[in-house]
Write an enzyme that holds these catalytic residues in place. Structure first.
Site, PDB file in Angstrom:
ATOM      1  CD  GLU A 116      -2.908  -1.328   0.190  1.00 42.65           C
ATOM      2  OE1 GLU A 116      -2.899  -0.489  -0.734  1.00 42.65           O
ATOM      3  OE2 GLU A 116      -3.686  -2.293   0.243  1.00 42.65           O
ATOM      4  CG  HIS A 140      -4.454  -0.131   5.633  1.00 39.04           C
ATOM      5  ND1 HIS A 140      -5.823   0.015   5.491  1.00 39.04           N
ATOM      6  CD2 HIS A 140      -4.159  -1.345   5.115  1.00 39.04           C
ATOM      7  CE1 HIS A 140      -6.311  -1.065   4.916  1.00 39.04           C
ATOM      8  NE2 HIS A 140      -5.335  -1.921   4.681  1.00 39.04           N
ATOM      9  CG  HIS A 142      -7.187  -5.370   7.562  1.00 40.33           C
ATOM     10  ND1 HIS A 142      -6.709  -6.530   6.997  1.00 40.33           N
ATOM     11  CD2 HIS A 142      -6.832  -4.372   6.711  1.00 40.33           C
ATOM     12  CE1 HIS A 142      -6.096  -6.238   5.853  1.00 40.33           C
ATOM     13  NE2 HIS A 142      -6.149  -4.934   5.664  1.00 40.33           N
ATOM     14  CD  GLU A 170     -15.488  12.904  25.404  1.00 40.78           C
ATOM     15  OE1 GLU A 170     -14.362  12.449  25.193  1.00 40.78           O
ATOM     16  OE2 GLU A 170     -15.877  13.276  26.519  1.00 40.78           O
ATOM     17  CG  HIS A 211      -9.235  -3.537   2.458  1.00 38.28           C
ATOM     18  ND1 HIS A 211      -8.536  -3.756   1.293  1.00 38.28           N
ATOM     19  CD2 HIS A 211      -8.295  -3.525   3.438  1.00 38.28           C
ATOM     20  CE1 HIS A 211      -7.241  -3.895   1.582  1.00 38.28           C
ATOM     21  NE2 HIS A 211      -7.081  -3.744   2.874  1.00 38.28           N
TER      22      HIS A 211
HETATM   23  P1  13P Z   1       1.077  -5.507   3.085  1.00 39.21           P
HETATM   24  O1  13P Z   1       1.481  -6.755   3.804  1.00 39.21           O
HETATM   25  O2  13P Z   1       1.671  -5.442   1.696  1.00 39.21           O
HETATM   26  O3  13P Z   1       1.340  -4.274   3.899  1.00 39.21           O
HETATM   27  O4  13P Z   1      -0.494  -5.589   2.821  1.00 39.21           O
HETATM   28  C1  13P Z   1      -1.380  -5.715   3.884  1.00 39.21           C
HETATM   29  C2  13P Z   1      -2.673  -5.037   3.608  1.00 39.21           C
HETATM   30  O5  13P Z   1      -3.413  -4.781   4.542  1.00 39.21           O
HETATM   31  C3  13P Z   1      -3.041  -4.680   2.227  1.00 39.21           C
HETATM   32  O6  13P Z   1      -4.140  -3.838   2.176  1.00 39.21           O
HETATM   33 ZN    ZN Z   2      -5.377  -3.938   4.025  1.00 45.03          ZN
END
Ligand code: 13P
Ligand code: ZN
Length: 273
Positions: A116, A140, A142, A170, A211
Site C-alpha cells: 500500500e 491502515h 483492518h 465525543e 477492507h
Molecule cells: P502488506 O502486507 O503489503 O502491507 O499488505 C497488507 C494489507 O493490509 C493490504 O491492504
Molecule cells: Zn489492508
C-alpha cells in the site's frame, strides 16, 4: 545513535503492537508509515545505506521528494514488529522526482515496503500540504466493526459520518471533519491510492469498503487514538443494530450544534441536515 534506540522508531513499534493487541492485524493485515523529521534523520545518518537500488513507487509524489519514511514491510506481520523490528520494518527515501524509493535501513532478510506504499505516500503528500507539514503518520488497519458496517450501511460519507458521530458523544470532537468512504476497489495500486488521497483533502479518516480504514494524524498517539475512536464508535453501532432495528433515541443535530459550540469545533452543516 542506533536506529532502534531512537524515540520515533520505538513509538512506531509500540503503535504496531497496540494495533496487533486490538485484533486489527490478522496475518500481514494493515500497514503503518511515518514521515521522519530532518532532526531525526540527523540522529541516524551514519546508519543509513544511501547506495541501495532505486525502485518505482508506482505513482508520483513530487511533494515528498527527498523525504524519508519509516514503513512496515509487505507481507510482514504486525505481531512480529516488536519481536524482530529489523526484519519487519524499513526506512525508505523518496528520490528527487517523487517517483522512486530506496530502502536505507531494515528488512534485513529481504522484502519490500508495504504493497500500500502508493496509498501511504499519496496520503502523506496531501496531508503534508493541507496541514502545513503537521501530519506525519498514515495508518491502515483492518478494524473489524468498521468493515462489518460497510456491508449494511450505504457507502456514503454523510451516512457513515452521522452514524459514527451518533454512536458516542465525543466522536464529533475527535473527528469533526467526518469520515470518507471508498467503494470496494482492488487494493495495493495507484487507483485506490488516488481515490483515498482525494478524500484525505477533506477528512483524516477514509474507510475502504469490505477492507479496512486509513487514518492520518500529527503523531502516533493522535493517529492511533483517532482510529481507535472511530472503530469503537463502529462497535457501538454494530451492537445497537444487533439489538434493535431502529434507535429509540439518539444525539440529534441540534445536540451536535450545542456540542460544537461548547467544545470549540466546527461541524460541517452538510452532515447535520
Ligand atoms: P502488506 O502486507 O503489503 O502491507 O499488505 C497488507 C494489507 O493490509 C493490504 O491492504
Ligand atoms: Zn489492508
Amino acid at each position: 545513535m542506533e536506529v532502534l534506540e531512537t524515540k520515533f522508531v520505538k513509538d512506531f513499534i509500540k503503535m504496531c503492537n497496540d494495533g496487533w493487541e486490538q485484533g486489527w492485524h490478522e496475518r500481514n493485515g494493515g500497514n503503518l508509515s511515518y514521515r521522519i523529521k530532518e532532526s531525526e534523520i540527523a540522529q541516524i545518518s551514519g546508519k543509513l545505506n544511501l547506495d541501495s537500488e532505486w525502485k518505482d513507487i508506482g505513482t508520483s509524489v513530487p511533494g515528498l521528494k527527498g523525504e524519508y519514511f519509516l514503513v512496515t514491510g509487505s507481507g510482514k506481520y504486525f505481531r512480529n514488529v516488536i519481536l524482530d523490528p529489523e526484519d519487519s520494518i524499513c526506512i525508505v527515501r523518496v528520490d528527487d522526482k517523487g517517483e522512486k524509493y530506496q530502502i536505507c535501513w531494515g528488512l534485513v532478510n529481504g522484502g519490500r515496503p508495504t504493497s500500500e506504499l502508493p496509498s501511504h505516500l499519496m496520503n502523506h503528500e496531501v496531508k503534508k500540504r493541507v496541514t502545513n507539514g503537521k501530519h506525519r503518520v498514515i495508518y491502515h488497519a483492518h478494524c473489524t466493526n468498521l468493515i462489518a458496517l460497510t456491508f449494511v450501511l450505504p457507502l456514503e460519507d454523510k451516512v457513515f459520518t452521522k452514524e459514527l458521530w451518533e454512536s458516542a458523544t465525543e466522536c464529533p470532537v475527535v473527528f469533526p471533519d467526518g469520515v470518507g468512504v471508498v467503494d470496494w476497489m482492488v487494493p495495493g495500486g495507484r487507483d485506490i491510492a488516488v481515490a483515498t488521497s482525494k478524500l484525505m483533502e477533506k477528512y483524516d479518516v477514509a474507510i475502504w469498503a469490505h477492507h479496512g480504514v486509513f487514518g492520518s494524524g500529527e503523531d502516533f498517539d493522535l493517529t492511533f487514538g483517532l482510529v481507535h475512536t472511530v472503530e469503537k464508535a463502529a462497535e457501538i453501532l454494530v451492537k445497537v443494530r444487533s439489538m434493535a432495528n431502529s434507535k429509540l433515541q439518539t444525539i440529534t443535530s441540534d445536540d451536535f450544534r450545542k456540542l460544537a459550540k461548547d467544545f470549540g469545533v466546527t461541524l460541517p452543516e452538510e452532515f447535520l441536515q
